[in-house]
Design a protein around this motif. Structure first.
Motif, short mmCIF file in Angstrom:
data_model
loop_
_atom_site.label_atom_id
_atom_site.label_comp_id
_atom_site.label_asym_id
_atom_site.label_seq_id
_atom_site.Cartn_x
_atom_site.Cartn_y
_atom_site.Cartn_z
N THR A 109 -6.16 3.29 -8.94
CA THR A 109 -5.02 2.59 -8.35
C THR A 109 -4.22 1.87 -9.43
O THR A 109 -2.98 1.89 -9.42
CB THR A 109 -5.50 1.58 -7.30
OG1 THR A 109 -6.23 2.25 -6.27
CG2 THR A 109 -4.32 0.84 -6.68
N SER A 113 -0.42 2.64 -10.37
CA SER A 113 0.55 1.55 -10.34
C SER A 113 1.34 1.48 -11.64
O SER A 113 2.56 1.29 -11.65
CB SER A 113 -0.17 0.22 -10.10
OG SER A 113 -0.87 0.23 -8.87
N LEU A 180 -7.64 4.40 1.54
CA LEU A 180 -6.29 4.94 1.69
C LEU A 180 -5.26 3.85 1.92
O LEU A 180 -4.23 3.78 1.23
CB LEU A 180 -6.24 5.95 2.83
CG LEU A 180 -4.86 6.55 3.14
CD1 LEU A 180 -4.31 7.27 1.92
CD2 LEU A 180 -4.95 7.50 4.34
N ILE A 181 -5.50 2.97 2.88
CA ILE A 181 -4.51 1.92 3.20
C ILE A 181 -4.38 0.91 2.07
O ILE A 181 -3.25 0.59 1.65
CB ILE A 181 -4.86 1.24 4.54
CG1 ILE A 181 -4.70 2.25 5.69
CG2 ILE A 181 -3.99 0.01 4.76
CD1 ILE A 181 -5.06 1.68 7.05
N ILE A 183 -4.89 1.30 -1.11
CA ILE A 183 -4.22 1.97 -2.22
C ILE A 183 -2.73 2.16 -1.91
O ILE A 183 -1.87 1.89 -2.74
CB ILE A 183 -4.88 3.33 -2.53
CG1 ILE A 183 -6.26 3.11 -3.16
CG2 ILE A 183 -4.01 4.16 -3.47
CD1 ILE A 183 -7.03 4.39 -3.42
N SER A 184 -2.44 2.61 -0.69
CA SER A 184 -1.05 2.87 -0.31
C SER A 184 -0.22 1.60 -0.35
O SER A 184 0.92 1.61 -0.88
CB SER A 184 -1.00 3.49 1.09
OG SER A 184 -1.68 4.72 1.13
N PHE A 185 -0.74 0.51 0.16
CA PHE A 185 -0.01 -0.75 0.16
C PHE A 185 0.17 -1.28 -1.27
O PHE A 185 1.24 -1.80 -1.62
CB PHE A 185 -0.73 -1.79 1.02
CG PHE A 185 -0.55 -1.59 2.50
CD1 PHE A 185 0.13 -0.49 3.00
CD2 PHE A 185 -1.05 -2.50 3.40
CE1 PHE A 185 0.31 -0.30 4.37
CE2 PHE A 185 -0.88 -2.32 4.78
CZ PHE A 185 -0.20 -1.21 5.26
N LEU A 187 0.30 0.48 -4.10
CA LEU A 187 1.27 1.30 -4.81
C LEU A 187 2.69 1.07 -4.29
O LEU A 187 3.66 1.12 -5.05
CB LEU A 187 0.90 2.79 -4.67
CG LEU A 187 -0.44 3.20 -5.29
CD1 LEU A 187 -0.65 4.70 -5.15
CD2 LEU A 187 -0.52 2.79 -6.74
N THR A 188 2.81 0.79 -2.99
CA THR A 188 4.13 0.49 -2.42
C THR A 188 4.71 -0.78 -3.03
O THR A 188 5.92 -0.85 -3.32
CB THR A 188 4.03 0.34 -0.90
OG1 THR A 188 3.53 1.56 -0.33
CG2 THR A 188 5.39 0.03 -0.29
#
Length: 399
Positions: A109, A113, A180-181, A183-185, A187-188
């Motif tokens: 992550t 990033s 998943l969540i 990591i997704s948040f 990176l967002t």
């Protein structure tokens, strides 16, 4: 009585500071993260040596020599030139492990990033990441990204914002969906940071970090005063039985390693600039002579002039490890720790060596460091510049 008061004052002032630094999770992750990258760095350094064997260009034809260097070039290009990537993964991995999280996902992550923040443009060609962004110039930002992304990732994990898979699902699949969540948040958030900086005068966070933060700090760390302070702190912490090298290097390694990388990149580009103080300067002249405090000289002194049978035996025990810069037998056995009789030479000897070495390089008496090794070119080694001073940057091999 005065010695007792002095020792109490030193213990009251330095021990709490050293203890906090030694136990700080960020400094520990920073130190251990660099250790993760160490084997890759050593591999790249070895091939820098092999690719720059002295006088090989005189033994081979120009075409053969260029082909030889081109064949070995990827070894250093894929390691030293992009060292920041390995350090980022290592730091985030160790920090996530400290929090007892899924360390491998914390590491990847952080890397993702960092890559989101990195512009993928090189001379108007899109989809290309310049290696300079993954090396010295990007190292400071990479370290900050590793810390921040790990904390954000941990925040979402602690909030339990995860996808729970039913029992019976393979562990690898379950772990992947659980991450998943978070990591997704994470990176967002870094994507938004990139977008925000794109509308500022700096255009990229790299430009902001390098011009506002990294360049001034790096310039400060490359000077003689910073080196003297760092060496003094190493000696003081060791005097109280704390591993001064680990404590101080946790803070200074990012700066010194950046300086080393800039020297390596300058050498690769044929540029005439070089930082005298860098990672190799400290490791070779301060630690590389028997360990912190240059205790190999102490061992030789004990072996030659000591009359005590105990000290003679100590020099025999401490001699072989000191060749590999392991000097705990001397530090604890002489003893140096908490021994006021040796405090002044223990503090001042490395400082004297630092000053003498620095000015020897500054005036061109001896060449400066690039990376772990470089090549020596006799035609340049004795070349004087317009001001009748030795140019400090000339190519020289030092392991």
């Amino acid at each position: 009585m005065e010695n007792s008061k002095f020792m109490q004052l030193m213990e009251r002032f330095f021990l709490p500071i050293a203890d906090k630094l030694n136990n700080n999770r960020y400094l520990s992750a920073l130190r251990d993260g660099f250790m993760v990258a160490l084997p890759i760095i050593i591999f790249g350094s070895i091939f820098v040596v092999i690719a720059n064997i002295p006088f090989l260009d005189q033994l081979l034809s120009e075409d053969a020599y260029n082909a030889y260097k081109d064949a070995l070039g990827p070894a250093s290009a894929a390691t030293l030139s992009i060292m920041g990537m390995f350090v980022i993964v290592g730091i985030a991995y160790k920090l996530t492990a400290y929090y007892e999280g899924d360390a491998i996902y914390g590491g990847v992550t952080a890397l993702a990033s960092f890559l989101i923040l990195t512009p993928q443009v090189l001379e108007d060609v899109t989809g290309v990441i310049p290696t300079s962004s993954l090396g010295a110039e990007g190292l400071f930002l990479g370290i900050l990204t590793a810390f921040i992304s790990t904390e954000i990732f941990r925040f979402f994990v602690q909030k339990n914002w995860m996808i729970k898979m039913p029992p019976g699902v393979p562990e690898a699949v379950s772990r992947s969906f659980s991450s998943l969540i978070p990591i997704s948040f994470t990176l967002t958030i870094f994507l938004l940071i990139r977008i925000l900086f794109s509308i500022t005068p700096f255009e990229t966070i790299q430009n902001f970090i390098y011009s506002v933060i990294q360049e001034p700090i790096t310039a400060l760390g490359s000077g003689l005063p910073a080196a003297i302070i760092a060496v003094l702190l190493i000696q003081v912490f060791w005097f109280f039985g704390l591993h001064g090298q680990i404590i101080v290097n946790s803070i200074m390694d990012p700066i010194w390693m950046t300086l080393s990388l800039e020297n390596y990149e300058a050498y690769q580009a044929g540029e005439e600039r070089l930082h005298i103080v860098n990672n190799q300067f400290i490791d070779t002249f301060i630690v590389g002579m028997g360990g912190s405090g240059m205790t190999m000289a102490v061992i030789l002194g004990l072996f030659i002039v000591a009359k005590s049978r105990q000290l003679k035996q100590l020099s025999k025990i401490g001699g072989p490890p000191s060749v590999f810069n392991v000097n705990e037998p001397i530090i604890f056995g002489l003893p140096i720790i908490l021994n006021p009789l040796v405090l002044i030479p223990w503090l001042l000897a490395p400082v004297v060596i630092t000053i003498v070495t620095y000015f020897s390089m500054a005036i061109g008496l001896v060449p400066c460091f690039y990376w772990s090794t470089c090549t020596m070119d006799d035609s340049n080694l004795h070349r004087w510049n317009a001001d009748n001073k030795f140019d400090c940057w000339w190519n020289y091999a030092v392991s």
